[in-house]
Design a protein around this motif. Structure first.
Motif, short mmCIF file in Angstrom:
data_model
loop_
_atom_site.label_atom_id
_atom_site.label_comp_id
_atom_site.label_asym_id
_atom_site.label_seq_id
_atom_site.Cartn_x
_atom_site.Cartn_y
_atom_site.Cartn_z
N UNK A 253 0.87 -1.18 0.00
CA UNK A 253 0.00 0.00 0.00
C UNK A 253 0.90 1.22 0.00
N UNK A 254 0.77 2.07 -1.00
CA UNK A 254 1.62 3.26 -1.16
C UNK A 254 3.10 2.90 -1.00
N UNK A 255 3.50 1.85 -1.70
CA UNK A 255 4.88 1.35 -1.76
C UNK A 255 5.38 0.74 -0.45
N UNK A 256 4.49 0.58 0.54
CA UNK A 256 4.86 -0.10 1.79
C UNK A 256 4.39 -1.54 1.74
N UNK A 257 5.26 -2.44 2.14
CA UNK A 257 4.92 -3.86 2.20
C UNK A 257 3.93 -4.05 3.36
N UNK A 258 2.75 -4.55 3.04
CA UNK A 258 1.72 -4.78 4.07
C UNK A 258 1.80 -6.23 4.54
N UNK A 259 1.75 -6.41 5.84
CA UNK A 259 1.82 -7.75 6.42
C UNK A 259 0.47 -8.11 7.02
N UNK A 260 0.24 -9.43 7.15
CA UNK A 260 -1.02 -9.91 7.72
C UNK A 260 -0.74 -11.04 8.70
N UNK A 261 -1.29 -10.89 9.90
CA UNK A 261 -1.18 -11.95 10.90
C UNK A 261 -2.35 -12.90 10.68
N UNK A 262 -2.03 -14.07 10.14
CA UNK A 262 -3.08 -15.07 9.89
C UNK A 262 -2.87 -16.31 10.76
N UNK A 263 -2.11 -16.14 11.83
CA UNK A 263 -1.88 -17.25 12.74
C UNK A 263 -0.78 -18.19 12.27
N UNK A 264 -0.11 -17.84 11.16
CA UNK A 264 0.99 -18.65 10.68
C UNK A 264 2.30 -17.97 11.09
N UNK A 265 3.40 -18.67 10.89
CA UNK A 265 4.70 -18.12 11.28
C UNK A 265 5.17 -17.01 10.34
N UNK A 266 4.57 -16.93 9.17
CA UNK A 266 5.01 -15.95 8.17
C UNK A 266 3.92 -14.89 7.96
N UNK A 267 4.20 -13.66 8.38
CA UNK A 267 3.23 -12.56 8.22
C UNK A 267 3.48 -11.77 6.94
N UNK A 268 4.54 -12.11 6.19
CA UNK A 268 4.95 -11.28 5.06
C UNK A 268 4.20 -11.57 3.77
N UNK A 269 3.55 -12.75 3.70
CA UNK A 269 2.88 -13.12 2.45
C UNK A 269 1.77 -14.12 2.73
N UNK A 270 0.86 -14.23 1.76
CA UNK A 270 -0.19 -15.25 1.80
C UNK A 270 0.32 -16.41 0.97
N UNK A 271 0.40 -17.58 1.56
CA UNK A 271 0.91 -18.74 0.84
C UNK A 271 -0.25 -19.66 0.48
N UNK A 272 -0.30 -20.06 -0.79
CA UNK A 272 -1.37 -20.92 -1.27
C UNK A 272 -2.48 -20.11 -1.90
N UNK A 273 -3.57 -20.79 -2.20
CA UNK A 273 -4.72 -20.15 -2.84
C UNK A 273 -5.77 -19.80 -1.77
N UNK A 274 -6.65 -18.90 -2.12
CA UNK A 274 -7.80 -18.62 -1.27
C UNK A 274 -8.85 -19.69 -1.58
N UNK A 275 -9.66 -20.04 -0.59
CA UNK A 275 -10.67 -21.07 -0.80
C UNK A 275 -11.76 -20.59 -1.75
N UNK A 276 -12.09 -19.31 -1.66
CA UNK A 276 -13.14 -18.78 -2.54
C UNK A 276 -12.92 -17.29 -2.75
N UNK A 277 -13.64 -16.77 -3.71
CA UNK A 277 -13.51 -15.36 -4.11
C UNK A 277 -13.73 -14.41 -2.93
N UNK A 278 -14.76 -14.67 -2.14
CA UNK A 278 -15.08 -13.75 -1.03
C UNK A 278 -13.95 -13.69 -0.01
N UNK A 279 -13.23 -14.80 0.19
CA UNK A 279 -12.10 -14.80 1.13
C UNK A 279 -11.04 -13.80 0.68
#
Length: 151
Positions: free
Chosen positions: A87-113
């Motif tokens: 976002x505005x050239x800043x790397x956005x991280x997400x805490x999804x309960x996994x060890x890696x907050x830097x990226x989403x690994x794998x596919x989303x289950x569905x479009x709404x996700x």
């Protein structure tokens, strides 16, 4: 390869998209057109692109391109597909309960996700946050085993 989404193969293309995407979430999917999970994710991203277009830009990055390897190393992409948010050239991280907050690994289950995740990142970014909590329930977050190199 998606007909709806732009595929980037050059470092310069990725750099300028990161730099020039202002006040929107930039979604970069690192993967390959020959990978079935990447293709499944691309289908979800393509079907969602119009719905998120007011607050997000989505692009595909060809992980096999020689020029892209600098990003593959920088973001430690060992699993594909991996999706990285800016976002505005800043790397956005997400805490999804996994060890890696830097990226989403794998596919989303569905479009709404996917739409829910991008909205959460956009809302957090608009409040000045660089890390947001994943809005999805744990059962819809892909599970993977992290292997740490050089330990």
């Amino acid at each position: 390869m998606s007909l709806v989404l732009k595929t980037l193969t050059k470092k310069r293309e990725v750099d300028s998209l990161i730099r020039d995407t202002i006040d929107k979430v930039l979604v970069l999917r690192f993967g390959r057109a020959s990978d079935s999970i990447s293709l499944h994710l691309d289908d979800i991203l393509a079907k969602s692109a119009r719905e998120v277009s007011k607050f997000a830009t989505v692009a595909l990055v060809d992980i096999d391109s020689e020029e892209i390897q600098v990003y593959v190393k920088y973001f430690d992409i060992t699993f594909i597909p991996s999706t990285i948010f800016f976002f505005n050239a800043h790397h956005m991280k997400m805490d999804s309960g996994t060890a890696d907050h830097t990226k989403w690994i794998g596919a989303f289950h569905r479009k709404q996700d996917f739409i829910d995740v991008v909205e959460a990142i956009f809302r957090g970014a608009m409040k000045g946050k660089l890390i947001v909590s994943c809005p999805l329930p744990p059962e819809r977050i892909p599970k993977f085993q992290l292997f740490f190199k050089d330990i």
